[in-house]
Design a protein around this motif. Structure first.
Motif, mmCIF file in Angstrom:
data_model
loop_
_atom_site.group_PDB
_atom_site.id
_atom_site.type_symbol
_atom_site.label_atom_id
_atom_site.label_comp_id
_atom_site.label_asym_id
_atom_site.label_seq_id
_atom_site.Cartn_x
_atom_site.Cartn_y
_atom_site.Cartn_z
ATOM 1 N N THR A 168 1.324 4.109 -3.306
ATOM 2 C CA THR A 168 1.117 5.761 -2.961
ATOM 3 C C THR A 168 2.343 6.093 -3.920
ATOM 4 O O THR A 168 2.121 7.222 -4.748
ATOM 5 C CB THR A 168 0.891 5.990 -1.962
ATOM 6 N N TYR B 264 -6.565 2.322 -0.432
ATOM 7 C CA TYR B 264 -5.585 1.562 -1.234
ATOM 8 C C TYR B 264 -5.538 0.183 -0.977
ATOM 9 O O TYR B 264 -5.429 -0.495 -1.888
ATOM 10 C CB TYR B 264 -4.014 2.397 -1.202
ATOM 11 N N ALA B 265 -5.714 -0.444 0.214
ATOM 12 C CA ALA B 265 -5.895 -1.777 0.361
ATOM 13 C C ALA B 265 -7.067 -2.184 -0.324
ATOM 14 O O ALA B 265 -7.013 -3.222 -1.039
ATOM 15 C CB ALA B 265 -6.325 -1.929 1.865
ATOM 16 N N LEU C 88 -5.084 4.353 3.957
ATOM 17 C CA LEU C 88 -4.841 2.988 3.781
ATOM 18 C C LEU C 88 -5.873 2.128 3.274
ATOM 19 O O LEU C 88 -5.620 1.031 2.564
ATOM 20 C CB LEU C 88 -4.302 2.402 5.395
ATOM 21 N N VAL D 211 0.722 -1.160 0.106
ATOM 22 C CA VAL D 211 -0.163 -0.047 0.106
ATOM 23 C C VAL D 211 0.852 1.275 0.023
ATOM 24 O O VAL D 211 0.585 2.262 -0.702
ATOM 25 C CB VAL D 211 -0.900 0.059 1.192
#
Lengths: 163, 357, 204
Positions: B47, B259-260, B256, B43
């Motif tokens: 980014t 993105y997870a 987080l 993750v």
């Protein structure tokens, strides 16, 4: 009818989306145009108006005669000058302050100066580390002038023919 | 799998005083950590990849100052967010305000429990893992809705309203899209779905389900609040949507989770339509033997990386949709197409169309 | 006490606590969240019963969709707490009687004398290959196929009825945008290039 069918087929095959994606894909591999600032710099015009400087004559004598023309012409009232008579009878500035927070970098002071003492350099990346830092005193202005003398001379020479 | 057996035996040997229950919990914990730590690293660097890829597509070069080539940038970002102050809005409901990021990240991580990475490599082999993914994934909405409601602020509330309506409508589309996969595979177990796609690239489900694959992918963009469907954040319209009042670590947790979820959707696309851990060179005479040494998990990761790249590519390309147009896309375009395709798949099943049935 | 029993008591405890909290919570949004927690605990207990399909569907449908819409509606409401309090005390005796009757009925119907171990035998543990979803599907699509299909049709009618109720008014009076028109617009529909002849050129 056929036109609508065409449009439908184009929509269902995501025609326009694919066009957009292909453009960004092309740019992904193209040469990048970023200028890495502190190491690389973009060219600056000789007329660029940045940080101020007070100049000296080649013999080391400061040019400013405290005529206060710059103080008078300054539209932002950023300049404060106090004059005194020196021992040799010449008129000099005892105080020459420019408040950079007030200054609008119009360059009028440079235009007004009869002895080319106050100039604006090409320096634009300066910082103040204290609240008083925005006031450029005479000493600091003279220091900027002596440090960048060569560059100032050259840019003024380049610009002179257009004046 | 043998590796895992030896590992379990090792744990039992190392801590002999533990009885069954404690050992089971310890093993579950180790399994979870073995998944969670790489996931969080991915993750973090996702980014970084996002900023780099979008930068390159916009003719910039992205972050390149922190560490060599900017490789330490995500770590610097994490440190910055951790040390920042968490500000609570004066009239906010503090408990719900703090519960919201937890409810956002918990489902995003919990879903990974059923994802099969390779033949026999998974945390748990649930019989209804696909339904589990959908169910737990649908809980993720609560994080956003609560964030909007608990902030006691107008822009978060608007963002939360948008996300509630969006996610409920797109869950229907995703559900219908996955029904077709279940119809072909004849199972809701992710392991079985991947095993059913064995035997070469033509067995993968993206061929009979091509429109469904595209619909699933676009819907997954909506589910994860990604551009061009990021109306929940919508910086130009509602400032920052649900994230407006969040700062520091609370914001980082939302980040987080987003993105997870994105990586999860990429993995799901691979499992559903691109043969999971199977090599694309299966059943091709010469290439199969050349690439046979590569373990399945690598193939899964390579395919997932492609989908993750697609997310970034789409974000760099398309402008944001208007809110009502997203709703129209769901109810008037995607839903009819998926329902039609369910009939098509039923026909295919009846006709015993080879090689998928 | 085995591992399973511990888990059962934990989830049962949370089930009861969250149900009570839902009833007694003043804040509507909190009440919905406690209801979600109650659904979760119920789903977990169902999983212990090897009814994992039901448990997942409970979460998927109720937690994932119905409760989200509940929260959606509650956010729109502007609840004035003082009026609720005033009404609460006003109807209290009647409410208490109704509540007591409901509790009595439910304890009679759902008590351990109806569903206890002496009535039903202990549910047998299934082997590892047992799939709850396959067994359910076999029931649904063979024995109960007509009730199943009828329920589906009933839901479809409900959806269509709800939509027609909303769209009862004629469309001409409502202000709305035609999205398909907007999406299908082309550059040439919006920009018209006109060749202009300048006046002085015309004279020459």
């Amino acid at each position: 009818m056929i036109k609508n069918l065409n449009k439908l087929i184009k929509n269902l095959t995501l025609n326009e989306l694919r066009t957009g994606l292909s453009i960004t894909a092309k740019e992904l591999v193209n040469k990048k145009i970023t200028v890495q600032f502190p190491e690389e710099r973009t060219p600056i015009s000789s007329r660029f108006r940045g940080l101020h400087a007070l100049r000296r004559y080649p013999n080391g004598e400061e040019r400013c005669i405290a005529c206060k023309l710059c103080e008078a012409v300054c539209p932002a009232n950023a300049i404060t000058i106090e004059s005194e008579m020196r021992d040799d009878g010449t008129r000099r500035a005892s105080q020459y302050d420019i408040d950079l927070f007030k200054c609008i970098f119009c360059g009028f002071c440079e235009e007004a100066c009869p002895v080319d003492a106050i100039v604006e350099t090409q320096i634009f990346d300066y910082v103040f580390e204290s609240r008083q830092g925005s006031i450029m005193t005479k000493e600091r202005l003279l220091e900027v002038g002596s440090q960048n003398e060569k560059v100032i001379n050259q840019t003024k020479l380049e610009d002179a023919k257009y004046k | 799998m043998e590796l895992w057996q030896t590992f379990v035996k090792m744990v039992h040997a190392l801590v002999p005083w533990l009885d069954g229950t404690v050992a089971i919990i310890l093993i579950i914990f180790i399994k979870a950590m073995a998944l969670l730590i790489p996931l969080m690293l991915v993750v973090a660097y996702f980014t970084y990849a996002e900023r780099k890829v979008i930068g390159y597509m916009q003719l910039r070069i992205g972050p390149n100052r922190v560490g060599p080539k900017g490789w330490l940038q995500p770590i610097a970002d994490a440190l910055k967010l951790m040390t920042k102050e968490i500000i609570f809005p004066t009239k906010a409901n503090i408990y719900l305000f703090l519960l919201a990021p937890v409810l956002a990240i918990a489902p995003a991580i919990a879903v990974w429990a059923v994802i099969p990475f390779d033949e026999g490599i998974y945390i748990t082999n649930l019989d209804i893992s696909l339904l589990y993914v959908l169910a737990i994934g649908s809980i993720g909405v609560y994080g956003i809705i609560l964030a909007g409601w608990a902030s006691n602020s107008k822009y978060p509330l608007l963002g939360a309203l948008r996300s509630a309506a969006l996610l409920v409508s797109y869950e229907i589309v995703i559900g219908f899209a996955l029904v077709t996969v279940v119809m072909i595979a004849g199972s809701v177990n992710l392991n079985t779905i991947v095993q059913a796609q064995q035997g070469g690239i033509i067995y993968w489900y993206f061929i009979p389900l091509f429109p469904i694959m595209i619909i699933f992918f676009i819907s997954s963009l909506v589910e994860t609040n990604r551009a061009p469907f990021d109306v929940v954040e919508g910086e130009s319209e509602i400032v920052g949507g649900t994230h407006v009042e969040y700062s520091g670590m609370t914001f980082a947790v939302f980040f987080l989770a987003e993105y997870a979820n994105m990586i999860l959707m990429a993995v799901l696309s691979v499992i559903m339509f691109f043969g999971g851990w199977h090599s694309p060179f299966e059943a091709i005479p010469y290439l199969e033997s050349v690439f046979s040494w590569i373990p399945g998990i690598i193939w899964l990761l390579v395919k997932t990386t492609f989908f993750m790249f697609l997310y970034l590519w789409i974000r760099a390309t398309f402008p944001r949709f208007r809110y009502d147009q997203i709703m129209r896309l769901s109810w008037k375009v995607f839903l009819p197409i998926t329902i039609i395709w369910i009939f098509v798949v039923a026909l295919m099943t009846q006709l015993q169309l080879s090689p998928w049935f | 006490m085995g591992f399973e029993q511990i888990i059962f008591y934990i989830f049962s405890f949370w089930f009861v606590v969250s149900s009570l909290a839902m009833i007694f919570s003043r804040n509507a949004a909190k009440a919905v969240l406690f209801l979600v927690l109650a659904f979760f605990s119920a789903a977990s207990i169902w999983i212990l019963l090897e009814a994992e399909f039901l448990a997942i569907i409970l979460i998927l449908v109720y937690v994932g969709a119905v409760m989200v819409l509940f929260l959606f509606v509650i956010k729109m409401l502007n609840i004035d707490k003082s009026t609720i309090k005033a009404r609460f005390t006003g109807y209290l005796p009647l409410r208490l009687i109704v509540a007591i009757i409901i509790i009595a009925e439910m304890s009679l119907v759902l008590g351990s004398n109806q569903f206890g171990l002496d009535v039903f035998s202990v549910p047998a543990r299934h082997s590892e290959g047992y799939s709850n979803i396959t067994v359910l599907a076999m029931q649904f699509y063979t024995i109960y196929v007509y009730p199943f299909e009828l329920a589906a049709v009933l839901l479809l009618i409900a959806i269509i009825a709800a939509i027609t109720l909303v769209h009862r008014n004629d469309n001409t009076s409502r202000k709305k945008q035609s999205i398909s028109e907007q999406v299908n617009v082309q550059a040439k529909d919006r920009v018209r290039l006109v060749s202009i002849i300048l006046p002085d050129k015309k004279e020459k």
